[in-house]
Design a protein around this motif. Structure first.
Motif, PDB file in Angstrom:
ATOM      1  N   THR A  34     -21.117  -5.396 -34.084  1.00 42.92           N
ATOM      2  CA  THR A  34     -22.513  -4.950 -34.140  1.00 42.92           C
ATOM      3  C   THR A  34     -23.151  -4.783 -32.762  1.00 42.92           C
ATOM      4  O   THR A  34     -23.901  -3.831 -32.544  1.00 42.92           O
ATOM      5  CB  THR A  34     -23.355  -5.900 -35.005  1.00 42.92           C
ATOM      6  N   GLU A  35     -22.893  -5.713 -31.807  1.00 47.60           N
ATOM      7  CA  GLU A  35     -23.529  -5.570 -30.488  1.00 47.60           C
ATOM      8  C   GLU A  35     -23.030  -4.314 -29.769  1.00 47.60           C
ATOM      9  O   GLU A  35     -23.807  -3.584 -29.157  1.00 47.60           O
ATOM     10  CB  GLU A  35     -23.254  -6.805 -29.613  1.00 47.60           C
ATOM     11  N   ALA A  36     -21.747  -4.070 -29.847  1.00 47.62           N
ATOM     12  CA  ALA A  36     -21.170  -2.883 -29.194  1.00 47.62           C
ATOM     13  C   ALA A  36     -21.414  -1.626 -30.018  1.00 47.62           C
ATOM     14  O   ALA A  36     -21.287  -0.511 -29.513  1.00 47.62           O
ATOM     15  CB  ALA A  36     -19.676  -3.087 -28.984  1.00 47.62           C
ATOM     16  N   ASN A  37     -21.741  -1.815 -31.292  1.00 45.66           N
ATOM     17  CA  ASN A  37     -21.950  -0.700 -32.215  1.00 45.66           C
ATOM     18  C   ASN A  37     -20.689   0.159 -32.323  1.00 45.66           C
ATOM     19  O   ASN A  37     -20.723   1.382 -32.093  1.00 45.66           O
ATOM     20  CB  ASN A  37     -23.160   0.138 -31.809  1.00 45.66           C
ATOM     21  N   VAL A  38     -19.602  -0.513 -32.636  1.00 46.21           N
ATOM     22  CA  VAL A  38     -18.305   0.144 -32.850  1.00 46.21           C
ATOM     23  C   VAL A  38     -17.853  -0.182 -34.267  1.00 46.21           C
ATOM     24  O   VAL A  38     -17.859  -1.351 -34.667  1.00 46.21           O
ATOM     25  CB  VAL A  38     -17.256  -0.356 -31.829  1.00 46.21           C
ATOM     26  N   LEU A  39     -17.489   0.832 -35.017  1.00 50.84           N
ATOM     27  CA  LEU A  39     -17.085   0.653 -36.419  1.00 50.84           C
ATOM     28  C   LEU A  39     -15.652   1.117 -36.616  1.00 50.84           C
ATOM     29  O   LEU A  39     -15.332   2.283 -36.383  1.00 50.84           O
ATOM     30  CB  LEU A  39     -18.019   1.466 -37.330  1.00 50.84           C
ATOM     31  N   HIS A  40     -14.771   0.185 -37.015  1.00 51.76           N
ATOM     32  CA  HIS A  40     -13.382   0.532 -37.348  1.00 51.76           C
ATOM     33  C   HIS A  40     -13.319   0.724 -38.862  1.00 51.76           C
ATOM     34  O   HIS A  40     -13.565  -0.213 -39.615  1.00 51.76           O
ATOM     35  CB  HIS A  40     -12.442  -0.583 -36.903  1.00 51.76           C
ATOM     36  N   CYS A  41     -12.988   1.926 -39.289  1.00 51.70           N
ATOM     37  CA  CYS A  41     -13.003   2.269 -40.716  1.00 51.70           C
ATOM     38  C   CYS A  41     -11.634   2.166 -41.369  1.00 51.70           C
ATOM     39  O   CYS A  41     -11.519   2.451 -42.573  1.00 51.70           O
ATOM     40  CB  CYS A  41     -13.495   3.700 -40.909  1.00 51.70           C
ATOM     41  N   GLY A  42     -10.594   1.778 -40.617  1.00 44.88           N
ATOM     42  CA  GLY A  42      -9.262   1.830 -41.207  1.00 44.88           C
ATOM     43  C   GLY A  42      -8.968   3.232 -41.714  1.00 44.88           C
ATOM     44  O   GLY A  42      -9.493   4.234 -41.196  1.00 44.88           O
ATOM     45  N   ASP A  43      -8.167   3.303 -42.761  1.00 47.45           N
ATOM     46  CA  ASP A  43      -7.741   4.625 -43.243  1.00 47.45           C
ATOM     47  C   ASP A  43      -8.676   5.230 -44.281  1.00 47.45           C
ATOM     48  O   ASP A  43      -8.302   6.156 -45.003  1.00 47.45           O
ATOM     49  CB  ASP A  43      -6.320   4.540 -43.801  1.00 47.45           C
ATOM     50  N   THR A  44      -9.930   4.730 -44.332  1.00 45.90           N
ATOM     51  CA  THR A  44     -10.922   5.478 -45.109  1.00 45.90           C
ATOM     52  C   THR A  44     -11.439   6.672 -44.314  1.00 45.90           C
ATOM     53  O   THR A  44     -12.189   7.489 -44.850  1.00 45.90           O
ATOM     54  CB  THR A  44     -12.115   4.589 -45.523  1.00 45.90           C
ATOM     55  N   PHE A  45     -11.050   6.766 -43.038  1.00 40.64           N
ATOM     56  CA  PHE A  45     -11.462   7.902 -42.197  1.00 40.64           C
ATOM     57  C   PHE A  45     -10.264   8.399 -41.395  1.00 40.64           C
ATOM     58  O   PHE A  45      -9.625   7.618 -40.686  1.00 40.64           O
ATOM     59  CB  PHE A  45     -12.598   7.480 -41.252  1.00 40.64           C
ATOM     60  N   TRP A  46      -9.942   9.661 -41.569  1.00 36.46           N
ATOM     61  CA  TRP A  46      -8.905  10.339 -40.765  1.00 36.46           C
ATOM     62  C   TRP A  46      -9.630  11.435 -40.006  1.00 36.46           C
ATOM     63  O   TRP A  46     -10.172  12.367 -40.612  1.00 36.46           O
ATOM     64  CB  TRP A  46      -7.812  10.939 -41.662  1.00 36.46           C
ATOM     65  N   ASN A  47      -9.677  11.302 -38.720  1.00 33.89           N
ATOM     66  CA  ASN A  47     -10.511  12.205 -37.935  1.00 33.89           C
ATOM     67  C   ASN A  47      -9.750  13.479 -37.554  1.00 33.89           C
ATOM     68  O   ASN A  47      -8.931  13.476 -36.650  1.00 33.89           O
ATOM     69  CB  ASN A  47     -11.014  11.494 -36.675  1.00 33.89           C
ATOM     70  N   GLY A  48     -10.031  14.554 -38.275  1.00 30.44           N
ATOM     71  CA  GLY A  48      -9.482  15.853 -37.894  1.00 30.44           C
ATOM     72  C   GLY A  48      -8.361  16.363 -38.767  1.00 30.44           C
ATOM     73  O   GLY A  48      -7.891  17.479 -38.563  1.00 30.44           O
ATOM     74  N   PHE A  49      -7.919  15.562 -39.740  1.00 31.98           N
ATOM     75  CA  PHE A  49      -6.913  16.092 -40.665  1.00 31.98           C
ATOM     76  C   PHE A  49      -7.025  15.434 -42.037  1.00 31.98           C
ATOM     77  O   PHE A  49      -7.631  14.372 -42.176  1.00 31.98           O
ATOM     78  CB  PHE A  49      -5.499  16.018 -40.108  1.00 31.98           C
ATOM     79  N   TYR A  50      -6.457  16.122 -43.003  1.00 24.17           N
ATOM     80  CA  TYR A  50      -6.563  15.640 -44.379  1.00 24.17           C
ATOM     81  C   TYR A  50      -5.951  14.252 -44.516  1.00 24.17           C
ATOM     82  O   TYR A  50      -4.880  13.979 -43.986  1.00 24.17           O
ATOM     83  CB  TYR A  50      -5.834  16.602 -45.322  1.00 24.17           C
ATOM     84  N   PRO A  51      -6.628  13.356 -45.253  1.00 25.08           N
ATOM     85  CA  PRO A  51      -6.118  11.989 -45.382  1.00 25.08           C
ATOM     86  C   PRO A  51      -5.019  11.857 -46.430  1.00 25.08           C
ATOM     87  O   PRO A  51      -4.922  12.665 -47.357  1.00 25.08           O
ATOM     88  CB  PRO A  51      -7.365  11.224 -45.839  1.00 25.08           C
TER      89      PRO A  51
END
Ligand SMILES: [Zn+2]
Length: 311
Positions: A196-213
């Motif tokens: 929360t302090e750094a405001n970084v969110l790790h979504c695991g494999d619920t998010f694939w950035n740029g290609f179909y999951p």
């Protein structure tokens, strides 16, 4: 480091590591019993990239699933452990940050490209945290039907020992982590980690950035759950949140929104075709991903199959 729990719903403590990047793993179908061995070998020479994010968080890419590293007063906290065959590169990358040991490892889900390094990290001193279903699936033989992959049980030392199935907030006085489970989405073992302090969110494999999951129905995943998980991620993220996907480059809320809109449009397109009585082959032939393939992947057939299965 000590991360006392400051809130929780349901908590289990017991005494006592596949996602699968279609671009690298699907070119040939190996014999089922050799899938994990071959995946390890295929990734053994991967180069690890280290990207400092905000505050004391570093992003490590290249070891399989994307890894986050928090450096705290008494040691490191990692999110996901990559392939076991990337151990030497990961040790070097972690040593380049500082000499502190790994104290805590959090798994975003059970797939082996995110958990295969658990065993050596546990031997190095890490306590492993995860959704309770992650331990369940890692403890038994899994059949990932989409990849014809039979995954044997993990070694005992690789198994998470701090388990939960809702949410927890951890703090060491300087760093706060919010761990939130998802309803079945990519699998039925998924969780997110928000620094929360750094405001970084790790979504695991619920998010694939740029290609179909990949959506692992064999592990309880489904397309509607993926969309709901993405909406959960969007509700957590602010415009300036750094978003770590399970696969692909670092992202932001605008890219996550684009991912969401892609999932919804294709889900609706495929559902309409299926409702009309079209077979999977007929649905693929109708090109329900037209307009998205240039950005998200020029070979959408497998993804259409994942969507078709869930509508
Ligand atoms: Zn996965």
């Amino acid at each position: 480091m000590t991360f006392p729990v400051i809130s929780r719903r349901r908590f289990l403590a017991v005494t006592a590591s596949a996602c699968f990047n279609p671009r690298t793993l699907c070119a040939q179908q190996p014999p089922a019993q050799d899938f994990l061995t071959r995946a390890r070998a295929a990734n053994a020479n991967n180069k690890i990239t280290a990207t400092p994010l905000r505050r004391n968080i570093t992003f490590l890419g290249g070891a399989g699933g994307n890894i986050a590293v928090l450096t705290a007063k008494e040691g490191k906290l990692l999110v996901d452990s990559g392939y076991a065959s990337c151990q030497s590169q990961l040790i070097a990358a972690l040593a380049a940050i500082n000499a502190d040991p790994i104290q805590v490892l959090i798994n975003t889900h059970w797939h082996f490209d995110h958990t295969d390094g658990n065993d050596w990290m546990h031997s190095a001193g890490a306590t492993i945290w995860a959704h309770e279903n992650t331990r369940y699936r890692m403890s038994s033989t899994q059949n990932i039907v989409a990849y014809k992959a039979i995954i044997p049980p993990a070694r005992t030392g690789a198994l998470p020992t701090i388990l939960f199935n809702s949410y927890r907030t951890l703090s060491d006085g300087t760093n706060t982590l919010k761990l939130t489970h998802y309803e079945p989405a990519h699998t039925d073992t998924d969780l997110s980690v928000h620094f929360t302090e750094a405001n970084v969110l790790h979504c695991g494999d619920t998010f694939w950035n740029g290609f179909y999951p990949f959506i692992d129905y064999s592990s309880g995943g489904n397309i509607n759950g993926m969309i709901q998980a993405t909406e959960q991620n969007l509700a957590t993220a602010a415009a300036d949140t750094i978003i770590i996907p399970g696969h692909g480059p670092l992202g932001d809320k605008a890219q996550l929104t684009e991912f969401h809109d892609m999932l919804v449009t294709i889900r609706d397109n495929v559902a309409k075709l299926k409702k009309e009585g079209k077979s999977l082959d007929e649905t693929i032939a109708a090109k329900p991903t037209a307009g998205f393939d240039e950005k998200w992947g020029k070979k959408p057939d497998a993804f259409i199959g994942y969507v078709y299965q869930g509508v």
